[in-house]
Scaffold this motif. Structure first.
Motif, PDB file in Angstrom:
ATOM      1  N   SER A  10      56.348  29.045  41.682  1.00 29.07           N
ATOM      2  CA  SER A  10      56.429  29.208  43.131  1.00 29.07           C
ATOM      3  C   SER A  10      55.466  30.307  43.570  1.00 29.07           C
ATOM      4  O   SER A  10      55.075  31.172  42.780  1.00 29.07           O
ATOM      5  CB  SER A  10      57.858  29.551  43.560  1.00 29.07           C
ATOM      6  N   ALA A  11      55.104  30.286  44.853  1.00 25.08           N
ATOM      7  CA  ALA A  11      54.173  31.273  45.397  1.00 25.08           C
ATOM      8  C   ALA A  11      54.736  32.688  45.306  1.00 25.08           C
ATOM      9  O   ALA A  11      53.993  33.641  45.083  1.00 25.08           O
ATOM     10  CB  ALA A  11      53.831  30.933  46.840  1.00 25.08           C
ATOM     11  N   ASP A  12      56.051  32.830  45.450  1.00 29.15           N
ATOM     12  CA  ASP A  12      56.660  34.161  45.392  1.00 29.15           C
ATOM     13  C   ASP A  12      56.978  34.601  43.962  1.00 29.15           C
ATOM     14  O   ASP A  12      57.440  35.713  43.732  1.00 29.15           O
ATOM     15  CB  ASP A  12      57.918  34.235  46.250  1.00 29.15           C
ATOM     16  N   ARG A  15      60.475  31.244  41.006  1.00 24.57           N
ATOM     17  CA  ARG A  15      60.903  29.977  40.410  1.00 24.57           C
ATOM     18  C   ARG A  15      59.783  29.432  39.543  1.00 24.57           C
ATOM     19  O   ARG A  15      58.605  29.591  39.865  1.00 24.57           O
ATOM     20  CB  ARG A  15      61.222  28.928  41.475  1.00 24.57           C
ATOM     21  N   ASN A  16      60.162  28.777  38.465  1.00 20.13           N
ATOM     22  CA  ASN A  16      59.181  28.018  37.706  1.00 20.13           C
ATOM     23  C   ASN A  16      59.853  26.788  37.124  1.00 20.13           C
ATOM     24  O   ASN A  16      61.072  26.712  37.043  1.00 20.13           O
ATOM     25  CB  ASN A  16      58.451  28.872  36.661  1.00 20.13           C
ATOM     26  N   GLU A  63      57.489  20.200  40.894  1.00 21.89           N
ATOM     27  CA  GLU A  63      56.869  20.756  42.094  1.00 21.89           C
ATOM     28  C   GLU A  63      57.898  20.946  43.206  1.00 21.89           C
ATOM     29  O   GLU A  63      57.903  21.969  43.895  1.00 21.89           O
ATOM     30  CB  GLU A  63      55.732  19.844  42.558  1.00 21.89           C
ATOM     31  N   ASN A  64      58.784  19.981  43.378  1.00 20.25           N
ATOM     32  CA  ASN A  64      59.834  20.107  44.390  1.00 20.25           C
ATOM     33  C   ASN A  64      60.733  21.303  44.107  1.00 20.25           C
ATOM     34  O   ASN A  64      61.168  21.990  45.030  1.00 20.25           O
ATOM     35  CB  ASN A  64      60.665  18.830  44.479  1.00 20.25           C
ATOM     36  N   TRP A  65      61.012  21.564  42.839  1.00 19.87           N
ATOM     37  CA  TRP A  65      61.828  22.725  42.471  1.00 19.87           C
ATOM     38  C   TRP A  65      61.150  24.028  42.914  1.00 19.87           C
ATOM     39  O   TRP A  65      61.750  24.860  43.566  1.00 19.87           O
ATOM     40  CB  TRP A  65      62.105  22.741  40.980  1.00 19.87           C
ATOM     41  N   VAL A  66      59.891  24.200  42.558  1.00 16.44           N
ATOM     42  CA  VAL A  66      59.230  25.465  42.867  1.00 16.44           C
ATOM     43  C   VAL A  66      58.969  25.623  44.367  1.00 16.44           C
ATOM     44  O   VAL A  66      58.890  26.749  44.859  1.00 16.44           O
ATOM     45  CB  VAL A  66      57.932  25.686  42.050  1.00 16.44           C
ATOM     46  N   LEU A  67      58.885  24.521  45.091  1.00 15.58           N
ATOM     47  CA  LEU A  67      58.700  24.599  46.549  1.00 15.58           C
ATOM     48  C   LEU A  67      60.015  24.810  47.295  1.00 15.58           C
ATOM     49  O   LEU A  67      60.022  25.014  48.501  1.00 15.58           O
ATOM     50  CB  LEU A  67      58.026  23.317  47.062  1.00 15.58           C
ATOM     51  N   GLY A  68      61.135  24.743  46.575  1.00 17.47           N
ATOM     52  CA  GLY A  68      62.436  24.974  47.200  1.00 17.47           C
ATOM     53  C   GLY A  68      63.016  23.768  47.893  1.00 17.47           C
ATOM     54  O   GLY A  68      63.953  23.884  48.685  1.00 17.47           O
ATOM     55  N   VAL A  69      62.508  22.572  47.591  1.00 15.52           N
ATOM     56  CA  VAL A  69      63.061  21.346  48.179  1.00 15.52           C
ATOM     57  C   VAL A  69      64.502  21.159  47.739  1.00 15.52           C
ATOM     58  O   VAL A  69      65.348  20.733  48.509  1.00 15.52           O
ATOM     59  CB  VAL A  69      62.200  20.116  47.808  1.00 15.52           C
TER      60      VAL A  69
END
Length: 70
Positions: A10-12, A15-16, A63-69
């Motif tokens: 994730s950007a912050d 999360r990975n 990708e959905n996980w790290v984007l917080g979807v």
């Protein structure tokens, strides 16, 4: 044997997700970092086994996980 194919962050940085393949199915391992004092630790939140799904599907899940979807 789980071969790690891709890793998403994730950007912050909290999360990975790792996309792995065990020879038969793709597996997505999802982690968050604890907000505990240093040293921070990665905590495994979920493991999703994705039988009969493609590598691209597993990448989208990660990708959905790290984007917080989810």
């Amino acid at each position: 044997m789980n071969e790690e194919l891709h890793c998403f962050y994730s950007a912050d940085g909290k999360r990975n997700a790792r996309v792995c393949h065990n020879g038969a199915t793709y597996i997505v391992k999802m982690f968050t970092i604890t907000d505990l004092p240093t040293p921070a630790e990665w905590v495994k939140d979920e493991v999703r086994s994705l039988p009969i799904k493609s590598e691209r599907y597993a990448e989208a899940c990660a990708e959905n996980w790290v984007l917080g979807v989810f």
